[in-house]
Scaffold this active site. Structure first.
Site, mmCIF file in Angstrom:
data_model
loop_
_atom_site.group_PDB
_atom_site.id
_atom_site.type_symbol
_atom_site.label_atom_id
_atom_site.label_comp_id
_atom_site.label_asym_id
_atom_site.label_seq_id
_atom_site.Cartn_x
_atom_site.Cartn_y
_atom_site.Cartn_z
ATOM 1 N N GLY A 1 52.174 6.121 33.788
ATOM 2 C CA GLY A 1 52.247 5.918 32.351
ATOM 3 C C GLY A 1 52.120 7.254 31.652
ATOM 4 C CD GLN B 1 48.913 11.131 28.597
ATOM 5 O OE1 GLN B 1 49.508 10.065 28.679
ATOM 6 N NE2 GLN B 1 48.262 11.666 29.617
ATOM 7 C CB CYS C 1 43.852 10.829 32.538
ATOM 8 S SG CYS C 1 44.762 11.120 31.011
ATOM 9 C CG LEU C 2 49.704 12.114 34.271
ATOM 10 C CD1 LEU C 2 51.126 11.853 33.787
ATOM 11 C CD2 LEU C 2 49.712 12.665 35.694
ATOM 12 C CG HIS D 1 45.000 5.199 31.095
ATOM 13 N ND1 HIS D 1 44.014 5.742 31.886
ATOM 14 C CD2 HIS D 1 45.730 6.248 30.645
ATOM 15 C CE1 HIS D 1 44.134 7.060 31.915
ATOM 16 N NE2 HIS D 1 45.177 7.399 31.159
ATOM 17 C CD GLU D 2 49.550 5.720 29.802
ATOM 18 O OE1 GLU D 2 49.675 6.563 28.892
ATOM 19 O OE2 GLU D 2 49.169 6.024 30.942
ATOM 20 C CG HIS E 1 46.375 8.467 26.397
ATOM 21 N ND1 HIS E 1 45.619 9.620 26.359
ATOM 22 C CD2 HIS E 1 46.626 8.237 27.707
ATOM 23 C CE1 HIS E 1 45.414 10.067 27.591
ATOM 24 N NE2 HIS E 1 46.011 9.235 28.430
#
Length: 214
Positions: free
Chosen positions: A68, A73, A126-127, A168-169, A172
């Protein structure tokens, strides 16, 4: 990488990002764009630019690789995210985590609410927080509402690992990182997770590191 200058109109900043080509740079924790929340998408990019931006998110997510990616991000404060999970995991992991393949999806103006009272906890990464994972307890099932990139309404129930991804997304887009919801005693380097805590559930990590599970 610092996020693009907020002084330019949003569409101009997206054009500037896309002009480089290839995967977009991913913003790391500490950049304010990850904490200030997003504005609702209401045609700010126009159909053609939106399609290009969505494709850039897909390319960036796959290259990372991740399951995702949210617009903040890559430095863009719009309420847009993408998800995709081929779920290449062993059967015991699939069963324990409810991790099943998810096709590529675009989430526009998403919001979620728990569906039922069940909660489950697993290691999550997480990225934008590279190199680390921590255990996060989340609702096992959520109702997601919003739109897709064509403007069609989305009203869908997600369970298991797909529910974790959409939470999670969407978090963000509200200026939240997974660490805000994590058991910080569980915080572990990726290599430690792979070496010691790769079990399908975090029960052994909870006993050894001293944190609770739902």
């Amino acid at each position: 990488m610092a996020s693009p200058s907020p002084r330019a109109p949003l569409a101009e900043r997206v054009e500037e990002l896309l002009a480089v080509g290839g995967p977009l740079p991913i913003v790391a924790a500490g950049d304010p764009v990850l904490r200030t929340g997003t504005e609702r998408y209401d045609g700010q990019l126009g159909p053609a630019l939106l399609a290009r931006f969505v494709e850039a998110l897909r390319v960036t997510m796959r290259a990372a690789p991740g399951v995702g990616l949210a617009a903040p991000q890559v430095g863009v404060e719009l309420r847009i995210a993408v998800i995709e999970d081929p779920a290449p995991v062993p059967e015991e992991v699939r069963l324990a985590r409810g991790r099943v393949p998810q096709p590529f999806r675009v989430l526009v103006n998403p919001a979620y609410e728990p569906s039922g009272s069940g909660r489950v906890a697993f290691f999550e990464g997480c990225l934008s927080v590279p190199g680390w994972q921590a255990v996060v307890a989340r609702p096992a099932e959520v109702r997601l509402t919003g739109e897709d990139d064509s403007g069609r309404a989305v009203d869908e129930v997600f369970r298991g690992w797909p529910a974790r991804i959409v939470q999670h997304e969407t978090d963000h887009l509200d200026g939240l990182l997974y660490l805000d919801r994590a058991e910080l005693r569980s915080l572990s380097a990726n290599e430690t997770v792979a070496r010691r805590w790769a079990q399908p559930t975090p029960e052994e990590a909870a006993r050894a590191l001293g944190f609770g599970l739902p």
